[in-house]
Design an enzyme around this catalytic site. Structure first.
Site, PDB file in Angstrom:
ATOM      1  N   GLY A  42     -23.125 -19.603  27.744  1.00  0.00           N
ATOM      2  CA  GLY A  42     -24.262 -19.531  28.656  1.00  0.00           C
ATOM      3  C   GLY A  42     -24.358 -20.871  29.371  1.00  0.00           C
ATOM      4  O   GLY A  42     -24.241 -21.926  28.731  1.00  0.00           O
ATOM      5  N   LYS A  43     -24.543 -20.831  30.687  1.00  0.00           N
ATOM      6  CA  LYS A  43     -24.555 -22.093  31.445  1.00  0.00           C
ATOM      7  C   LYS A  43     -25.661 -23.029  30.985  1.00  0.00           C
ATOM      8  O   LYS A  43     -25.492 -24.247  30.935  1.00  0.00           O
ATOM      9  CB  LYS A  43     -24.706 -21.809  32.934  1.00  0.00           C
ATOM     10  CG  LYS A  43     -23.462 -21.226  33.543  1.00  0.00           C
ATOM     11  CD  LYS A  43     -23.615 -21.008  35.033  1.00  0.00           C
ATOM     12  CE  LYS A  43     -22.378 -20.307  35.560  1.00  0.00           C
ATOM     13  NZ  LYS A  43     -21.163 -21.118  35.349  1.00  0.00           N
ATOM     14  N   GLY A  44     -26.816 -22.471  30.653  1.00  0.00           N
ATOM     15  CA  GLY A  44     -27.935 -23.314  30.240  1.00  0.00           C
ATOM     16  C   GLY A  44     -27.595 -24.107  28.993  1.00  0.00           C
ATOM     17  O   GLY A  44     -27.729 -25.339  28.952  1.00  0.00           O
ATOM     18  N   LEU A 209     -15.389 -29.915  43.584  1.00  0.00           N
ATOM     19  CA  LEU A 209     -14.165 -29.489  44.268  1.00  0.00           C
ATOM     20  C   LEU A 209     -12.997 -29.354  43.299  1.00  0.00           C
ATOM     21  O   LEU A 209     -11.848 -29.570  43.671  1.00  0.00           O
ATOM     22  CB  LEU A 209     -13.822 -30.515  45.365  1.00  0.00           C
ATOM     23  CG  LEU A 209     -14.931 -30.813  46.389  1.00  0.00           C
ATOM     24  CD1 LEU A 209     -14.606 -32.063  47.203  1.00  0.00           C
ATOM     25  CD2 LEU A 209     -15.133 -29.610  47.320  1.00  0.00           C
ATOM     26  N   GLY A 213     -12.068 -33.307  42.902  1.00  0.00           N
ATOM     27  CA  GLY A 213     -13.220 -34.189  42.705  1.00  0.00           C
ATOM     28  C   GLY A 213     -14.531 -33.566  43.143  1.00  0.00           C
ATOM     29  O   GLY A 213     -14.775 -32.382  42.896  1.00  0.00           O
ATOM     30  N   ALA A 238     -15.846 -24.590  31.707  1.00  0.00           N
ATOM     31  CA  ALA A 238     -17.034 -25.441  31.529  1.00  0.00           C
ATOM     32  C   ALA A 238     -16.934 -26.808  32.204  1.00  0.00           C
ATOM     33  O   ALA A 238     -17.785 -27.667  31.977  1.00  0.00           O
ATOM     34  CB  ALA A 238     -17.400 -25.619  30.054  1.00  0.00           C
ATOM     35  N   ALA A 239     -15.922 -27.010  33.065  1.00  0.00           N
ATOM     36  CA  ALA A 239     -15.866 -28.287  33.810  1.00  0.00           C
ATOM     37  C   ALA A 239     -17.132 -28.447  34.650  1.00  0.00           C
ATOM     38  O   ALA A 239     -17.733 -29.523  34.694  1.00  0.00           O
ATOM     39  CB  ALA A 239     -14.630 -28.337  34.700  1.00  0.00           C
ATOM     40  N   GLY A 240     -17.541 -27.351  35.293  1.00  0.00           N
ATOM     41  CA  GLY A 240     -18.750 -27.411  36.121  1.00  0.00           C
ATOM     42  C   GLY A 240     -19.993 -27.674  35.284  1.00  0.00           C
ATOM     43  O   GLY A 240     -20.873 -28.442  35.684  1.00  0.00           O
ATOM     44  N   ASP A 241     -20.070 -27.058  34.112  1.00  0.00           N
ATOM     45  CA  ASP A 241     -21.228 -27.285  33.228  1.00  0.00           C
ATOM     46  C   ASP A 241     -21.250 -28.730  32.731  1.00  0.00           C
ATOM     47  O   ASP A 241     -22.311 -29.363  32.655  1.00  0.00           O
ATOM     48  CB  ASP A 241     -21.197 -26.321  32.032  1.00  0.00           C
ATOM     49  CG  ASP A 241     -21.464 -24.881  32.451  1.00  0.00           C
ATOM     50  OD1 ASP A 241     -22.088 -24.672  33.511  1.00  0.00           O
ATOM     51  OD2 ASP A 241     -21.041 -23.965  31.715  1.00  0.00           O
TER      52      ASP A 241
END
Ligand code: ADP
Length: 295
Positions: A42-44, A209, A213, A238-241
């Site tokens: 879950g993103k949260g 990106l 980056g 999960a890099a974005g998280d």
């Protein structure tokens, strides 16, 4: 103003059920799996763990059922020292689950059953959203709940960050409550582009990106671009998280937007060097080591 917490994350928590198989099944088809694992997701929750490991005193507000899956998630929350005083335990709902199939070729197919995440209400989040210096939200809980959290936070002088994932059209009412919006390249396109997000009221937009980056965009100033840190990437899950949690933690520690951008890029890069979501999220010493690495 003294804050009880550095970062408050209002968002989703799921138990991810992951099966690997040679190839994904088509409609009506059964295939044999080769392995099976369960882990927190879950993103949260991912972003709360990322912020906590990055050194922020973190509280997580979400909704889970009264079931074994919830107990597993609570253990993860406790392991990372995250406050769960505003987490709702709903007796008549099931904890959210993501059923994930992964093929040998690395393709996946995912069914998310939101369950308790859908039951997180405006009144559940309004008080906790004012308890931290920085509020971080995503779009895996009802949008009215997200709006309520942002609105309470803004009124209390809290810095607000929205990671608009999964992407959906957002009203100017919501965007005008955001100090920072952090979409990836795909999400920013669905949202109409950086200029549109700034026009609708976001004060800053950070676009991630991937291996190129990230960039920070504000009205009336040149974009600030940070290159990706060169690391041995094995799994970008999960890099974005990691990026969002690291960004929130560093902003709460008093960094500028540009400083938080660089810290977040290091956090995101490190998350790609290990498999999985929660297990891949780096600690503060690891992030500091990458930031001060020579060359
Ligand atoms: P999402 O997972 O949401 O699609 P991205 O793929 O844009 O997000 O990744 C988030 C951030 O993680 C990027 O902005 C970048 O800083 C970092 N990152 C992602 N992939 C890599 C990589 N291969 N090498 C180094 N850093 C990466």
């Amino acid at each position: 103003m003294t804050w009880r917490f550095d970062v408050c994350v209002v968002g989703s928590a799921n138990l991810d059920l992951v099966a690997t198989t040679d190839r994904l099944p088509g409609p009506g088809e059964t295939v044999l799996g080769s392995s099976y694992t369960e882990h927190a997701g879950g993103k949260g929750l991912n972003q709360a763990v990322a912020a906590a490991r990055a050194g922020a005193r973190t509280t997580f507000c979400g909704a889970v059922g009264d079931d074994d899956a919830a107990r597993r998630l609570l253990a993860v929350i406790a392991d990372d020292g995250i406050d769960a005083s505003a987490l709702r335990l709903l007796p008549n709902a099931a904890t959210g689950r993501a059923l994930i199939g992964v093929s040998a070729a690395g393709e996946n197919s995912i069914i998310v059953v939101a369950g308790a995440n859908r039951e997180l209400t405006e009144s559940d989040v309004s008080a906790i959203a004012t308890s931290a210096r920085v509020l971080l939200v995503q779009l895996e809980v009802p949008v009215a709940t997200v709006r309520a959290a942002l609105s309470a936070a803004r009124a209390a002088g809290v810095t607000t960050i929205l990671n608009p994932a999964p992407a959906m059209t957002l009203s100017s009412e919501i965007l005008a409550l955001c100090d920072v919006v952090i979409p990836n390249e795909h999400e920013v396109e669905i949202l109409g582009g950086v200029a549109e997000l700034l026009r609708l009221g976001a004060r800053a937009v950070v676009v991630t990106l991937g291996a190129r980056g990230a960039k920070l965009c504000t009205s009336g100033a040149d974009d600030v671009v940070v290159a990706a840190f060169a690391v041995e990437s094995v799994d970008t899950t999960a890099a974005g998280d990691a990026f969002c949690g690291g960004f929130a933690a560093e902003l709460a520690a008093g960094a500028s937007l540009a400083g938080a951008l660089r810290f977040a890029a290091a956090t995101g890069a490190l998350a790609t060097t290990r498999a999985g979501a929660v297990p891949s999220l780096p600690t503060r010493p690891e992030i500091d080591a990458l930031l001060t690495r020579p060359g």
